[in-house]
Write a protein that holds these residues in place. Structure first.
Motif, PDB file in Angstrom:
ATOM      1  N   CYS A   1      29.824  73.320  41.202  1.00 30.66           N
ATOM      2  CA  CYS A   1      28.564  72.641  41.559  1.00 30.66           C
ATOM      3  C   CYS A   1      27.946  73.288  42.794  1.00 30.66           C
ATOM      4  CB  CYS A   1      28.796  71.159  41.861  1.00 30.66           C
ATOM      5  SG  CYS A   1      29.289  70.238  40.422  1.00 30.66           S
TER       6      CYS A   1
ATOM      7  N   PHE B   1      16.786  68.153  41.244  1.00 30.34           N
ATOM      8  CA  PHE B   1      17.848  68.520  40.303  1.00 30.34           C
ATOM      9  C   PHE B   1      19.209  68.220  40.906  1.00 30.34           C
ATOM     10  CE2 PHE B   1      20.136  72.623  41.371  1.00 30.34           C
ATOM     11  CZ  PHE B   1      19.749  72.671  42.707  1.00 30.34           C
ATOM     12  N   LYS B   2      20.199  68.268  40.059  1.00 35.70           N
ATOM     13  CA  LYS B   2      21.567  68.322  40.554  1.00 35.70           C
ATOM     14  C   LYS B   2      22.408  69.099  39.557  1.00 35.70           C
ATOM     15  CE  LYS B   2      23.904  64.197  38.782  1.00 35.70           C
ATOM     16  NZ  LYS B   2      24.670  63.022  39.126  1.00 35.70           N
TER      17      LYS B   2
ATOM     18  N   VAL C   1      21.004  63.622  43.976  1.00 33.01           N
ATOM     19  CA  VAL C   1      22.208  63.355  43.186  1.00 33.01           C
ATOM     20  C   VAL C   1      22.128  62.041  42.413  1.00 33.01           C
ATOM     21  CG1 VAL C   1      23.826  64.752  44.534  1.00 33.01           C
ATOM     22  CG2 VAL C   1      23.405  62.372  45.180  1.00 33.01           C
TER      23      VAL C   1
ATOM     24  N   CYS D   1      19.268  67.454  35.255  1.00 26.22           N
ATOM     25  CA  CYS D   1      20.705  67.457  35.561  1.00 26.22           C
ATOM     26  C   CYS D   1      21.327  68.654  34.841  1.00 26.22           C
ATOM     27  CB  CYS D   1      21.326  66.142  35.109  1.00 26.22           C
ATOM     28  SG  CYS D   1      23.072  66.083  35.496  1.00 26.22           S
TER      29      CYS D   1
ATOM     30  N   ALA E   1      21.177  71.256  30.026  1.00 27.83           N
ATOM     31  CA  ALA E   1      20.557  70.242  30.884  1.00 27.83           C
ATOM     32  C   ALA E   1      19.893  69.186  30.014  1.00 27.83           C
ATOM     33  CB  ALA E   1      19.504  70.891  31.783  1.00 27.83           C
ATOM     34  N   ASN E   2      19.726  68.006  30.583  1.00 29.65           N
ATOM     35  CA  ASN E   2      18.977  66.912  29.943  1.00 29.65           C
ATOM     36  C   ASN E   2      19.124  66.817  28.424  1.00 29.65           C
ATOM     37  OD1 ASN E   2      18.233  66.760  32.570  1.00 29.65           O
ATOM     38  ND2 ASN E   2      16.048  66.659  32.203  1.00 29.65           N
TER      39      ASN E   2
ATOM     40  N   ARG F   1      24.205  70.943  33.650  1.00 34.43           N
ATOM     41  CA  ARG F   1      25.638  70.763  33.388  1.00 34.43           C
ATOM     42  C   ARG F   1      26.292  72.105  33.095  1.00 34.43           C
ATOM     43  NH1 ARG F   1      26.203  64.937  32.214  1.00 34.43           N
ATOM     44  NH2 ARG F   1      23.998  64.434  32.097  1.00 34.43           N
TER      45      ARG F   1
ATOM     46  N   GLU G   1      26.168  69.200  37.630  1.00 33.39           N
ATOM     47  CA  GLU G   1      27.458  68.564  37.340  1.00 33.39           C
ATOM     48  C   GLU G   1      28.329  69.600  36.659  1.00 33.39           C
ATOM     49  OE1 GLU G   1      26.842  65.162  34.905  1.00 33.39           O
ATOM     50  OE2 GLU G   1      26.169  63.911  36.582  1.00 33.39           O
TER      51      GLU G   1
ATOM     52  N   ASN H   1      19.065  60.409  41.082  1.00 30.32           N
ATOM     53  CA  ASN H   1      18.135  60.331  39.962  1.00 30.32           C
ATOM     54  C   ASN H   1      17.362  61.649  39.802  1.00 30.32           C
ATOM     55  OD1 ASN H   1      16.803  59.129  37.892  1.00 30.32           O
ATOM     56  ND2 ASN H   1      15.291  58.096  39.188  1.00 30.32           N
ATOM     57  N   PRO H   2      18.090  62.712  39.459  1.00 31.34           N
ATOM     58  CA  PRO H   2      17.419  64.021  39.392  1.00 31.34           C
ATOM     59  C   PRO H   2      16.571  64.147  38.124  1.00 31.34           C
ATOM     60  CG  PRO H   2      19.678  64.213  38.659  1.00 31.34           C
ATOM     61  CD  PRO H   2      19.499  62.782  39.073  1.00 31.34           C
TER      62      PRO H   2
END
Ligand code: ATP
Ligand code: MG
Length: 386
Positions: free
Chosen positions: A126, A107-108, A144, A150, A164-165, A152, A110, A146-147
């Motif tokens: 973050c 995951f990451k 960071v 993601c 997310a996504n 947000r 943003e 290709n999580p």
């Protein structure tokens, strides 16, 4: 927890007044599309459209699904709205995204802070949220590049949002911002796809269908109405002018050479369609013609077909293979209806050996055997709008 939809707009090359027109039209189209799913507040801020349920009985799943079919939207996020407080944001992220975070490996986070009074800057958000999620979900590593998920976090004026996504949207431009066109809608595979493709570019549609009762049945007409309804899931409501075509076809058969039946019939269609389209305020005609698909769609035949009308003819599937058209038809759910086996008026009097390279001079001579204008007038007088 309050859940809302955030819609990201596409093609924002449009600037200034155009942009506000674009946003307004999109919100109007969206409101119409979700009108049966409860009361929603829809507004636009910072090039995002917000869709907020106003009561507990709103069907947000249905609204979200409908939003994926509204042109002009690039993607849709279901988001949890919360207080602008870092501890609250963290606990909401843990709870709201629990199912996707617990099944992912990477995951990451943003963050975007448009409310500059919020005490944490974006990298700090973050850091805080990422650290807390990493601690809470042991399965997760940070990636960071290709999580899988993601996360947000957006801190905006009114509230903070966690999502997310996003789900892909329909793309294109809001229906109505690029004028209106008359779509010649048959019961086949190609014309509903052509309709969809132009609606995707922001064109509002008006349907025109030619039927030859009793050679074509009532069921064939219903099939066209159903196709318009299916395209309408994307394009909005489509009215159809049902044009009686029997007499014209019988006259052609009685007076013209067989090899020219189809091309003369198509010239009638185009001219009647143009008159109907102009009366309805359309700026173009659309057909589902594809180069070389049949004898009446060679380059020469297309030239003869559109000779005599002034409106531009848009043919969005002109360069597509049948298989490519079928792929779209399946995706937009028109295919199964299109292949129902009812006659179309085009197939009723098909010549055995149609001309593939018709000469305009000959065709014009052939047409002199018919009372062209009065036949068109009569057909137009008897149109039924559905
Ligand atoms: P198919 O998938 O069978 O090719 P089609 O709709 O493309 O279906 P064609 O015979 O290839 O049918 O006709 C070419 C185009 O002419 C259609 O895409 C449509 O735009 C127009 N057209 C044909 N028949 C009719 C009709 N009965 N009413 C209105 N438009 C028609
Ligand atoms: Mg075709």
């Amino acid at each position: 927890m309050k859940e809302i939809l955030l819609l990201k707009l596409g093609e924002l090359v449009l600037k200034g007044l155009n942009r506000s027109h674009f946003e307004k039209r999109l919100m109007k189209n969206l409101a119409w599309r979700i009108r049966h799913f409860g009361e929603f507040k829809i507004y636009c801020m910072q090039s995002t459209i917000y869709v907020e349920p106003q009561s507990d009985d709103c069907d947000i799943d249905a609204a979200c699904d409908a939003a994926t079919k509204v042109f002009g939207v690039v993607n849709i996020s279901r988001a949890a709205e919360c207080e602008k407080d870092i501890a609250t944001i963290i606990s909401v992220a843990k709870e709201y995204l629990a199912s996707s975070l617990s099944s992912a490996k990477t995951f990451k986070v943003e963050a975007k802070r448009s409310d500059k009074s919020f005490p944490y800057k974006s990298p700090e958000i973050c850091f805080e949220v990422g650290g807390a999620l990493h601690d809470a979900f042991e399965n997760l590593e940070v990636d960071v590049k290709n999580p899988e998920v993601c996360v947000r976090v957006e801190v905006r004026d009114r509230a903070a949002y966690v999502h997310a996504n996003p789900i892909p949207g329909a793309g294109g431009l809001p229906v109505g911002i690029n004028g209106k066109a008359g779509i010649l809608l048959s019961g086949g595979i190609d014309s509903p796809v052509a309709a969809y493709m132009m609606a995707k570019r922001g064109v509002e549609l008006f349907g025109i269908h030619f039927f030859s009762y009793p050679y074509t049945s009532e069921r064939a007409k219903e099939k066209v109405i159903e196709l318009a309804r299916l395209v309408g899931v994307y394009a909005g409501n489509i009215k159809i002018a049902m044009v009686p075509f029997t007499k014209i076809q019988e006259e052609i058969r009685a007076h013209c050479k067989e090899e020219y039946f189809t091309i003369i019939m198509r010239r009638f269609m185009m001219r009647i369609a143009e008159r109907v389209a102009l009366e309805k305020g359309c700026g173009a005609l659309i057909t589902g013609e594809s180069l070389g698909q049949v004898a009446s769609q060679t380059m020469e035949a297309l030239g003869v077909t559109e000779n005599g009308i002034d409106l531009p003819v848009l043919r969005p599937v002109i360069g597509m293979d049948k298989e490519e058209i079928v792929t779209i038809a399946r995706r937009i759910n028109t295919f199964e209806t299109s292949i129902l086996p009812y006659e179309d008026c085009c197939t009723v009097f098909t010549p055995k050996h149609p001309r593939t390279k018709p000469k305009l001079e000959y065709i014009i001579e052939e047409e002199k055997k018919l009372a062209f204008d009065s036949l068109c007038d009569e057909a137009i007088e008897n149109i039924e709008i559905i």
